[in-house]
Write an enzyme that holds these catalytic residues in place. Structure first.
Site, mmCIF file in Angstrom:
data_model
loop_
_atom_site.group_PDB
_atom_site.id
_atom_site.type_symbol
_atom_site.label_atom_id
_atom_site.label_comp_id
_atom_site.label_asym_id
_atom_site.label_seq_id
_atom_site.Cartn_x
_atom_site.Cartn_y
_atom_site.Cartn_z
ATOM 1 N N ASP A 1 0.673 -1.187 -0.093
ATOM 2 C CA ASP A 1 -0.032 0.142 -0.205
ATOM 3 C C ASP A 1 0.909 1.241 0.036
ATOM 4 O OD1 ASP A 1 -2.110 -1.854 0.138
ATOM 5 O OD2 ASP A 1 -2.276 -1.550 2.432
ATOM 6 N N ASP B 1 -6.106 -7.289 -4.582
ATOM 7 C CA ASP B 1 -7.038 -6.918 -3.652
ATOM 8 C C ASP B 1 -8.091 -5.803 -4.464
ATOM 9 O OD1 ASP B 1 -8.739 -6.549 -1.464
ATOM 10 O OD2 ASP B 1 -7.303 -5.344 -0.453
ATOM 11 N N LYS C 1 -11.623 -6.077 -4.665
ATOM 12 C CA LYS C 1 -12.932 -5.962 -4.341
ATOM 13 C C LYS C 1 -13.927 -5.791 -5.319
ATOM 14 C CE LYS C 1 -11.282 -4.342 0.328
ATOM 15 N NZ LYS C 1 -9.643 -4.043 -0.119
ATOM 16 N N LEU C 2 -13.967 -6.536 -6.195
ATOM 17 C CA LEU C 2 -14.768 -6.459 -7.487
ATOM 18 C C LEU C 2 -16.351 -6.566 -7.010
ATOM 19 C CD1 LEU C 2 -13.205 -8.576 -9.936
ATOM 20 C CD2 LEU C 2 -12.678 -6.152 -9.578
ATOM 21 N N LEU C 3 -17.125 -5.747 -7.638
ATOM 22 C CA LEU C 3 -18.477 -5.863 -7.510
ATOM 23 C C LEU C 3 -19.254 -5.214 -8.600
ATOM 24 C CD1 LEU C 3 -21.153 -6.814 -5.726
ATOM 25 C CD2 LEU C 3 -20.941 -4.695 -4.510
ATOM 26 N N ASP C 4 -20.108 -5.813 -9.276
ATOM 27 C CA ASP C 4 -20.821 -5.351 -10.288
ATOM 28 C C ASP C 4 -21.720 -6.278 -10.863
ATOM 29 O OD1 ASP C 4 -21.244 -3.640 -12.753
ATOM 30 O OD2 ASP C 4 -19.286 -2.864 -12.614
ATOM 31 N N ILE C 5 -22.416 -6.193 -11.994
ATOM 32 C CA ILE C 5 -23.372 -6.903 -12.499
ATOM 33 C C ILE C 5 -22.434 -8.215 -13.057
ATOM 34 C CG2 ILE C 5 -24.710 -5.117 -13.376
ATOM 35 C CD1 ILE C 5 -23.784 -5.731 -16.259
ATOM 36 N N ASP C 6 -23.256 -9.192 -12.910
ATOM 37 C CA ASP C 6 -22.616 -10.601 -13.267
ATOM 38 C C ASP C 6 -21.901 -10.841 -14.198
ATOM 39 O OD1 ASP C 6 -24.461 -11.194 -11.068
ATOM 40 O OD2 ASP C 6 -25.405 -12.769 -12.294
ATOM 41 N N THR D 1 -20.038 -8.434 -15.804
ATOM 42 C CA THR D 1 -18.801 -7.901 -15.844
ATOM 43 C C THR D 1 -17.737 -8.210 -14.794
ATOM 44 O OG1 THR D 1 -19.929 -5.682 -16.305
ATOM 45 C CG2 THR D 1 -17.985 -5.240 -15.039
ATOM 46 N N GLN E 1 -7.602 0.902 11.792
ATOM 47 C CA GLN E 1 -8.191 -0.568 11.814
ATOM 48 C C GLN E 1 -8.770 -0.598 13.191
ATOM 49 O OE1 GLN E 1 -8.366 -2.298 9.463
ATOM 50 N NE2 GLN E 1 -6.534 -2.668 8.085
ATOM 51 N N ARG F 1 1.180 -1.532 6.975
ATOM 52 C CA ARG F 1 1.945 -0.331 7.474
ATOM 53 C C ARG F 1 3.046 -0.886 8.595
ATOM 54 N NH1 ARG F 1 -3.374 3.201 8.134
ATOM 55 N NH2 ARG F 1 -4.197 1.043 8.031
#
Length: 232
Positions: A13, A62, A64-69, A71, A187, A208
């Site tokens: 990071d 990393d 973190k995918l999220l979309d229509i199926d 895609t 965190q 870190r």
């Protein structure tokens, strides 16, 4: 589990590829697994991922995918062709099922992100969830298991109950790892490396405490030694 060198994932990071490459050089053969997320991905991180793979390192994207199926499936197919080891997507059932189908026979370990370790019950209430963090984590873990995912991402504080739910086969990847004396930063659900391993975590993500240390290699080696001490 005994080869803890392959179970520590160092989070790159960092602000740019040059800084990340310097850290990789500093860590040398003490680390074999790296995480590349949003911060680095858009400034040469994906190209660095390919170079790390050529050097025999493991890479955890990393994203973190999220979309229509469709895609999600298309993205997972392309990422699988890169040869990376792990990939995250948010643990929504439809997205997970699409990803599992797209990654079939590729060797890519798909991880369902349950609840971010920077979030606690109050944060979830503000977002509109009626459940607390632990209950939501366990519900999403069960959905990830049923979808055929390779593992989940959760806090080490939930790892023991998650391990009981999924058995020994699925990966439990836990960020929010802080060696004793380290600052928690942003965190909220943290645990030490040894306690996380005892709780059932298979892989620990540490950024870190290593990337900001005066001697990153020494810190990484100390974390690995602490992980080993947990399974004596």
């Amino acid at each position: 589990m005994k080869n803890m060198k392959t179970r520590l994932i160092v989070g790159l990071d960092l602000p740019d590829r040059t800084t990340a490459e310097k850290l990789v050089t500093t860590l040398g053969d003490s680390v074999s697994f790296y995480k590349i997320g949003y911060q680095l991905a858009f400034v040469g991180g994906l190209e660095l991922a390919r170079d790390l793979l050529k050097e025999g390192k493991n890479v955890f994207l990393d994203m973190k995918l999220l979309d229509i199926d469709n895609t999600v499936a298309s993205g997972v197919e392309n990422i699988a062709h890169m040869g990376v080891t792990m990939l995250t997507l948010h643990a929504y059932p439809k997205a997970m099922r699409a990803a599992v189908e797209a990654a079939k026979d590729s060797g890519l370990c798909l991880l369902g992100v349950t609840v971010l370790t920077s979030m606690d019950d109050a944060d979830l209430r503000e977002t509109g969830y009626a459940e607390g963090a632990e209950a939501l984590v366990l519900r999403r873990v069960a959905q990830a298991r049923d979808a055929g995912m390779g593992g989940v991402v959760c806090s080490a504080q939930e790892a023991q109950k998650v391990r009981a739910l999924v058995g020994s086969d699925m990966a439990i990847v836990t960020p929010g790892i802080r060696p004793a004396g380290s600052a928690a930063g942003d965190q909220k659900r943290v645990m030490t490396p040894a306690d996380a391993i005892r709780a059932g975590s298979s892989h620990l993500v540490v950024a870190r405490p290593i990337t900001q240390a005066p001697d990153p290699r020494a810190v990484a080696e100390a974390i690995i030694a602490e992980m080993r001490s947990a399974i004596v």
